[in-house]
Design an enzyme around this catalytic site. Structure first.
Site, PDB file in Angstrom:
ATOM      1  N   ARG A 219       0.814  -1.225   0.000  1.00  9.26           N
ATOM      2  CA  ARG A 219       0.000   0.000   0.000  1.00  9.26           C
ATOM      3  C   ARG A 219       0.845   1.273   0.000  1.00  9.26           C
ATOM      4  O   ARG A 219       0.366   2.350   0.376  1.00  9.26           O
ATOM      5  CB  ARG A 219      -0.974   0.040   1.175  1.00  9.26           C
ATOM      6  CG  ARG A 219      -1.935  -1.111   1.165  1.00  9.26           C
ATOM      7  CD  ARG A 219      -3.073  -0.911   2.135  1.00  9.26           C
ATOM      8  NE  ARG A 219      -3.926  -2.077   2.118  1.00  9.26           N
ATOM      9  CZ  ARG A 219      -3.710  -3.170   2.825  1.00  9.26           C
ATOM     10  NH1 ARG A 219      -2.663  -3.235   3.639  1.00  9.26           N
ATOM     11  NH2 ARG A 219      -4.517  -4.193   2.747  1.00  9.26           N
TER      12      ARG A 219
ATOM     13  N   LYS B  81       3.616  11.672 -10.692  1.00 11.26           N
ATOM     14  CA  LYS B  81       2.735  10.857 -11.531  1.00 11.26           C
ATOM     15  C   LYS B  81       3.426   9.535 -11.818  1.00 11.26           C
ATOM     16  O   LYS B  81       4.546   9.520 -12.346  1.00 11.26           O
ATOM     17  CB  LYS B  81       2.430  11.564 -12.857  1.00 11.26           C
ATOM     18  CG  LYS B  81       1.322  12.587 -12.739  1.00 11.26           C
ATOM     19  CD  LYS B  81       0.884  13.078 -14.103  1.00 11.26           C
ATOM     20  CE  LYS B  81      -0.222  14.108 -13.987  1.00 11.26           C
ATOM     21  NZ  LYS B  81      -0.582  14.712 -15.290  1.00 11.26           N
TER      22      LYS B  81
ATOM     23  N   GLU C 211      10.291  19.128 -24.241  1.00 15.02           N
ATOM     24  CA  GLU C 211       9.625  19.508 -22.978  1.00 15.02           C
ATOM     25  C   GLU C 211      10.239  20.814 -22.441  1.00 15.02           C
ATOM     26  O   GLU C 211       9.542  21.622 -21.832  1.00 15.02           O
ATOM     27  CB  GLU C 211       9.731  18.391 -21.927  1.00 15.02           C
ATOM     28  CG  GLU C 211       9.149  17.048 -22.345  1.00 15.02           C
ATOM     29  CD  GLU C 211       7.612  16.990 -22.428  1.00 15.02           C
ATOM     30  OE1 GLU C 211       6.930  17.916 -21.961  1.00 15.02           O
ATOM     31  OE2 GLU C 211       7.099  15.982 -22.978  1.00 15.02           O
TER      32      GLU C 211
ATOM     33  N   LYS D 234       8.497  23.111 -13.435  1.00 22.38           N
ATOM     34  CA  LYS D 234       7.611  21.977 -13.138  1.00 22.38           C
ATOM     35  C   LYS D 234       7.246  21.965 -11.652  1.00 22.38           C
ATOM     36  O   LYS D 234       6.090  21.740 -11.287  1.00 22.38           O
ATOM     37  CB  LYS D 234       8.301  20.673 -13.551  1.00 22.38           C
ATOM     38  CG  LYS D 234       7.547  19.436 -13.145  1.00 22.38           C
ATOM     39  CD  LYS D 234       6.896  18.717 -14.277  1.00 22.38           C
ATOM     40  CE  LYS D 234       5.880  17.701 -13.781  1.00 22.38           C
ATOM     41  NZ  LYS D 234       5.881  16.462 -14.494  1.00 22.38           N
TER      42      LYS D 234
ATOM     43  N   GLU E 276      -3.845  17.961 -10.190  1.00 20.08           N
ATOM     44  CA  GLU E 276      -4.444  18.413 -11.451  1.00 20.08           C
ATOM     45  C   GLU E 276      -5.947  18.655 -11.283  1.00 20.08           C
ATOM     46  O   GLU E 276      -6.747  18.246 -12.124  1.00 20.08           O
ATOM     47  CB  GLU E 276      -4.154  17.378 -12.554  1.00 20.08           C
ATOM     48  CG  GLU E 276      -4.060  17.993 -13.936  1.00 20.08           C
ATOM     49  CD  GLU E 276      -3.537  17.022 -14.989  1.00 20.08           C
ATOM     50  OE1 GLU E 276      -2.517  16.348 -14.741  1.00 20.08           O
ATOM     51  OE2 GLU E 276      -4.144  16.954 -16.060  1.00 20.08           O
TER      52      GLU E 276
ATOM     53  N   ARG F 260      -1.975  22.313 -13.166  1.00 17.54           N
ATOM     54  CA  ARG F 260      -1.086  21.273 -13.683  1.00 17.54           C
ATOM     55  C   ARG F 260      -1.452  20.846 -15.105  1.00 17.54           C
ATOM     56  O   ARG F 260      -0.599  20.408 -15.878  1.00 17.54           O
ATOM     57  CB  ARG F 260      -1.111  20.072 -12.736  1.00 17.54           C
ATOM     58  CG  ARG F 260      -0.093  19.038 -13.084  1.00 17.54           C
ATOM     59  CD  ARG F 260       0.169  18.072 -11.960  1.00 17.54           C
ATOM     60  NE  ARG F 260       1.188  17.133 -12.384  1.00 17.54           N
ATOM     61  CZ  ARG F 260       1.827  16.301 -11.600  1.00 17.54           C
ATOM     62  NH1 ARG F 260       1.557  16.285 -10.318  1.00 17.54           N
ATOM     63  NH2 ARG F 260       2.751  15.487 -12.073  1.00 17.54           N
TER      64      ARG F 260
ATOM     65  N   ASN G  88       0.217  20.050 -20.099  1.00 18.28           N
ATOM     66  CA  ASN G  88      -0.136  19.263 -21.290  1.00 18.28           C
ATOM     67  C   ASN G  88      -0.077  20.100 -22.561  1.00 18.28           C
ATOM     68  O   ASN G  88      -0.551  19.646 -23.609  1.00 18.28           O
ATOM     69  CB  ASN G  88      -1.537  18.665 -21.130  1.00 18.28           C
ATOM     70  CG  ASN G  88      -1.555  17.647 -20.016  1.00 18.28           C
ATOM     71  OD1 ASN G  88      -0.617  16.871 -19.863  1.00 18.28           O
ATOM     72  ND2 ASN G  88      -2.595  17.670 -19.203  1.00 18.28           N
TER      73      ASN G  88
ATOM     74  N   HIS H 272       0.322  18.471 -25.917  1.00 17.42           N
ATOM     75  CA  HIS H 272       0.164  17.020 -25.796  1.00 17.42           C
ATOM     76  C   HIS H 272      -1.118  16.494 -26.426  1.00 17.42           C
ATOM     77  O   HIS H 272      -1.164  15.350 -26.848  1.00 17.42           O
ATOM     78  CB  HIS H 272       0.258  16.596 -24.324  1.00 17.42           C
ATOM     79  CG  HIS H 272       1.669  16.584 -23.816  1.00 17.42           C
ATOM     80  ND1 HIS H 272       2.442  17.724 -23.743  1.00 17.42           N
ATOM     81  CD2 HIS H 272       2.458  15.575 -23.375  1.00 17.42           C
ATOM     82  CE1 HIS H 272       3.631  17.412 -23.259  1.00 17.42           C
ATOM     83  NE2 HIS H 272       3.671  16.111 -23.028  1.00 17.42           N
TER      84      HIS H 272
ATOM     85  N   HIS I  55      -0.635  13.473 -28.826  1.00 18.08           N
ATOM     86  CA  HIS I  55      -1.204  12.128 -28.641  1.00 18.08           C
ATOM     87  C   HIS I  55      -1.964  11.669 -29.881  1.00 18.08           C
ATOM     88  O   HIS I  55      -2.104  10.467 -30.120  1.00 18.08           O
ATOM     89  CB  HIS I  55      -2.113  12.093 -27.408  1.00 18.08           C
ATOM     90  CG  HIS I  55      -1.353  12.249 -26.126  1.00 18.08           C
ATOM     91  ND1 HIS I  55      -1.916  12.690 -24.964  1.00 18.08           N
ATOM     92  CD2 HIS I  55      -0.044  12.031 -25.843  1.00 18.08           C
ATOM     93  CE1 HIS I  55      -0.995  12.742 -24.006  1.00 18.08           C
ATOM     94  NE2 HIS I  55       0.148  12.342 -24.517  1.00 18.08           N
TER      95      HIS I  55
ATOM     96  N   HIS J 180       7.945  10.454 -28.553  1.00 19.46           N
ATOM     97  CA  HIS J 180       7.064  11.364 -27.807  1.00 19.46           C
ATOM     98  C   HIS J 180       7.523  12.826 -27.942  1.00 19.46           C
ATOM     99  O   HIS J 180       6.720  13.718 -28.231  1.00 19.46           O
ATOM    100  CB  HIS J 180       7.032  10.941 -26.333  1.00 19.46           C
ATOM    101  CG  HIS J 180       6.199  11.834 -25.472  1.00 19.46           C
ATOM    102  ND1 HIS J 180       4.830  11.896 -25.569  1.00 19.46           N
ATOM    103  CD2 HIS J 180       6.547  12.724 -24.491  1.00 19.46           C
ATOM    104  CE1 HIS J 180       4.364  12.778 -24.697  1.00 19.46           C
ATOM    105  NE2 HIS J 180       5.385  13.291 -24.029  1.00 19.46           N
TER     106      HIS J 180
HETATM  107  N1  GLY Z   1       3.846  15.488 -17.413  1.00 18.09           N
HETATM  108  C1  GLY Z   1       2.715  16.226 -16.983  1.00 18.09           C
HETATM  109  C2  GLY Z   1       2.556  16.219 -15.506  1.00 18.09           C
HETATM  110  O1  GLY Z   1       3.422  15.746 -14.806  1.00 18.09           O
HETATM  111  O2  GLY Z   1       1.558  16.658 -15.001  1.00 18.09           O
END
Ligand code: GLY
Length: 386
Positions: A128, A150, A197, A240, A250, A257, A261, A264, A268, A289
């Site tokens: 957990r 993430k 990025e 970031k 987010e 956050r 994107n 993106h 995508h 990517h």
């Molecule tokens: N790569 C986008 C984020 O970490 O929210």
């Protein structure tokens, strides 16, 4: 002869989950003492090593952990998108159990974004949740994937299609240690992809000088000049970190956050098309990517121009940066506009059936747009169609 370059520390300010991102040149041998400062000695560690890494990168890290008194078990992980899977996660969970990791023990991820995401997910779910340390070794993972918590893997559906990052968890690392010297092991294409990025970040937030600094230092970064590389990586991490600290999960409906994107939703729609190549050589298909993100950022800039939120000058500057980074500014072979817009609709970032895109605004900011006019999207796609 190794160069002495001062390391930089960026704090990700998340109250009880706050942590440091240390960026430096040739610092991987510091990993043991750095972790011991945080968790103390006598812990077990599962060191997950990216299969693509040479021993010259992994061995100093392993030695450093052992010398710091940790009981280390190593596991190799495959770094391609196909192995960002439940199967690889399961294997690593079993490795953690075989190594008898307890609740206070750690996973250390040494590698690129896929390895960091999978190892982070293993740490998030094993018993957990146990601690994870991220040691990113690609430019993309240093400036983006390793920071912000993430973690997760892709899902392959019954029809054979892939849902990217469909299973995962927010699980902040206890520490991120980015040794920019590891970037010298990357292929040139991989390094250029990470720059996409960085270019995205120049449009994102408060560090107004980042756009100019990136323009001035693209060549220094591509040749991995140590001071320039440490400086730019740390500045990108700071962008970031600020965004993540303001909107960790987010949830901010005004952007937050989700602004990360930028580019993106366009990316995508094209990065999973197997025949698209960044150049005239078919063997370079599909797009990586970062190549898709570079094209997506340009398409987003074109949207912004059409909507009047940014100037032609900004679009030109971003186009020049993408080109100098050796990333594609246009691409041949894309499907028609309707098919592309349909693919955008299926992006997981669509919320409640609405298409959301991020568009730049002059002044190093961005805004979220819901259901943009399809005509604007067509103009954007046309601008990157060769
Ligand atoms: N790569 C986008 C984020 O970490 O929210």
């Amino acid at each position: 002869m190794s160069r002495q370059v001062a390391s930089r520390t960026v704090r990700v300010d998340l109250e009880q989950r706050a942590y440091d991102v240390i960026v430096g040149h040739e610092i991987r041998a510091e990993i043991g003492p750095r972790i011991r400062e945080i968790v103390g000695p006598d812990r077990r560690i599962l060191l997950v090593i990216d299969d693509a890494l040479p021993n010259s990168i992994s061995e100093p890290a392993l030695d450093s952990l052992a010398r710091a008194g940790f009981h280390v078990t190593t596991a190799r992980a495959k770094a391609d998108e196909e192995h960002k899977s439940l199967e690889q996660t399961g294997n690593l969970l079993i490795a953690a159990a075989n190594a008898r990791l307890g609740r206070d023990d750690l996973v250390v991820a040494l590698g690129g974004g896929v390895v960091g995401d999978v190892a982070g997910f293993v740490a998030a779910t094993y018993r957990r949740g146990i601690g994870v340390i991220q040691c990113p070794t690609t430019l993309l993972s240093m400036v983006d994937a390793s920071v912000g918590g993430k973690t997760g893997v892709n899902l392959t559906l019954e029809d054979g299609s892939t849902l990217k990052n469909a299973v995962g968890a927010f699980h902040q690392p206890r520490l991120v240690l980015a040794d920019t010297q590891t970037l010298s092991t990357l292929s040139e294409r991989n390094l250029r992809c990470g720059l996409a990025e960085c270019i995205k970040h120049t449009l994102l937030c408060a560090d107004e000088g980042l756009l100019e600094r990136t323009e001035d230092n693209i060549d220094g970064l591509l040749s991995l000049e140590p001071e320039i590389t440490v400086d730019l990586v740390a500045r990108n991490v700071a962008v970031k970190a600020r965004v993540v600290a303001a909107d960790e999960r987010e949830h901010d409906p005004t952007g937050g956050r989700a602004l990360l994107n930028l580019g993106h939703t366009f990316a995508h729609a094209i990065e999973t098309l197997p025949h698209l190549s960044p150049d005239a050589h078919r063997e370079n298909a599909p797009l990586r990517h970062g190549e898709a993100v570079a094209l997506g950022v340009l398409a987003a800039c074109r949207c912004a121009l059409e909507l009047g939120t940014c100037s032609q000058d900004l679009v030109d500057r971003v186009t020049r940066m993408v080109s100098r980074a050796g990333l594609p500014v246009q691409i041949a072979g894309m499907p028609g506009d309707d098919a592309l817009i349909d693919r955008m609709q299926h992006d997981k970032k669509t919320l409640g059936g609405k298409l959301r895109i991020v568009v730049p605004e002059t002044g190093s900011r961005c805004r979220l747009m819901t259901n943009p006019d399809p005509k604007v999207l067509q103009i954007a796609w046309a601008s990157i169609r060769a």
